[in-house]
Each structure stands twice: as C-alpha cells, then as structure tokens.
Design a protein around this motif. Structure first.
Motif, short mmCIF file in Angstrom:
data_model
loop_
_atom_site.label_atom_id
_atom_site.label_comp_id
_atom_site.label_asym_id
_atom_site.label_seq_id
_atom_site.Cartn_x
_atom_site.Cartn_y
_atom_site.Cartn_z
N GLY A 34 -14.42 78.25 -66.83
CA GLY A 34 -15.43 78.26 -67.21
C GLY A 34 -15.70 79.58 -67.58
O GLY A 34 -16.78 79.90 -68.62
N ALA A 37 -14.66 80.19 -71.30
CA ALA A 37 -15.40 79.32 -71.99
C ALA A 37 -16.92 79.85 -72.27
O ALA A 37 -17.38 79.80 -73.35
CB ALA A 37 -15.74 78.00 -71.36
N ASN A 41 -18.65 80.90 -75.93
CA ASN A 41 -19.68 80.32 -76.46
C ASN A 41 -20.80 81.34 -76.59
O ASN A 41 -21.60 81.52 -77.93
CB ASN A 41 -20.39 79.36 -75.72
CG ASN A 41 -19.51 77.81 -75.42
OD1 ASN A 41 -18.77 77.87 -76.53
ND2 ASN A 41 -19.42 77.41 -74.41
#
Length: 235
Positions: A34, A37, A41
């Motif tokens: 995460g 990620a 983003n």
C-alpha cells in the motif's frame, strides 16, 4: 484416548499457528504494498496539478501579452470588442487548463487499465468472450453518445450566465454613486436586475443538473449493472 486427544490438539494448534503466521505475512505484505500504491496515486494527482499550473501560467501570460498590446484592453472594455474579458482571462482559462490536465486520468490511465485487465481476464474467459464484451461497450458508448445532452453548449451557456451575473454586480459597483442619488427607486431597479440575472442562472443550473442526472442514470445502468449481466452471459 487421552494421548490421541492431546496429540490432535497439539496438531491443530500448530496448524492454527502456521495459518495465523501466513495470514500475518499476507497482512504485512499488503501493508507494504500500500505504501508505493499510495505514493503513485498521490503522485498522479500532484503531477496533474503541476500540469494544470504550467498550462495556466503559459496561457495567461500569452493572453496578457495580447490583451495589453495595441490597446486591445480598450477595445474590449469600452468598444465592446470582447464581453467579460476579466472572467475569460481568469476563471475560463483556469477551467480550460484543468480540463486539459485532466485528460491523462481519462485517457492514458484507463487505456493502461484495459490492457492489464484484458491480459488477466484472458486467462479466465478467453479472448473471444472479451471481444464480445468490448463490442457491447462500444455499442453502449455509441448509444450514450447519441442520447447525451450537448454538454459543451451547456457549459458555455452556464459560463455566459455566470459572467452576466458578475457583470451586473460590477456595473452596480461602478455606478454606485449615480444609483445612490436616485435611491430609493434606483436601488429597487438594481435589485430587480440582479434578481433577474440570478433567476436565469439558477433556472439554467437546475435544468442542466437534471439533464446530467438522467445521463448519469443511463451511464450507471448500462456501463456497470447491465454490463455485469452481459459478462455473465458471455462467460
């Protein structure tokens, strides 16, 4: 029997510990995954904002050079060569640059998602099923395009109404002294003019929002829910 029961409990405990250890490792792996990620983003949104600011800076500087040369500002404001020049150079340019910078998230990123999902789904349903599903999406896109309201014209009309409403307030500020000397009838007349501009803006806003509401219903049904039924039939 007692030894067998104890041995079974020990084996179940060991198995449970092993499963819990695997679950713990999976949770840790997911948490670590995460981090990049979240960075990617957030980085996409950050870069999109940087593109927007770069577009806005260059385009506004170019417009400033044209606007302040050859007395263009005089022709626009006094001779009526360009209506609402202040709004066009400030808000309209900002909206245009935001739309241009938003093209990446609506073009290149979805294209990459299609390529990745096509590769993954080909292992499950094959390429023939995917081609049938993509054909359905092409047909739905054509149908929704034909039924969609003229969004460009709606946006242009809404911007024009916002500019007229702002211009009415600016006119009152510019002629405040004359209006004050003719008050109370002057103030009532200006209030009527402002309310008329506001009423046209609100009426058009409600109509455009209702048209977008109908379009979103069609998009949500045909693209999401009915597409799932087609996918099940194809699969």
């Amino acid at each position: 029997c007692g030894m067998s029961w104890l041995l079974c409990n020990c084996m179940l405990s060991i198995a449970s510990l092993q499963e819990f250890a695997k679950f713990g490792r999976a949770v840790v792996d997911f948490a670590l995954l995460g981090i990049p990620a979240a960075i990617v983003n957030s980085g996409l949104k950050f870069m999109q904002k940087q593109l927007e600011l770069s577009f806005q800076s260059r385009l506004t500087l170019y417009l400033h050079r044209l606007y302040t040369s050859n007395r263009a500002y005089y022709a626009a404001s006094t001779l009526g060569g360009l209506t609402h020049a202040d709004q066009r150079i400030t808000e309209d340019v900002e909206k245009f640059c935001f739309t241009i910078s938003d093209l990446y998230s609506h073009t290149f990123k979805p294209l990459l998602d299609v390529v990745l999902f096509t590769r993954s789904l080909s292992r499950v349903m094959g390429y023939k099923g995917q081609m049938g599903l993509y054909g359905y999406y092409v047909l739905v896109a054509w149908l929704l395009r034909a039924l969609a309201p003229p969004l460009a014209a709606i946006t242009a009309q809404e911007s024009a109404l916002v500019g007229s409403f702002r211009a009415a307030h600016q006119r009152l500020v510019a002629h405040a002294e004359e209006v004050a000397f003719n008050d109370p009838p002057g103030g009532a007349a200006e209030q009527l003019i402002l309310n008329q501009h506001l009423a046209r803006l609100i009426t058009f806003g409600r109509l455009s929002s209702f048209q977008r509401f109908l379009q979103q219903i069609a998009d949500g049904y045909f693209v999401k829910y009915f597409a799932s039924c087609v996918a099940l039939l194809v699969y």
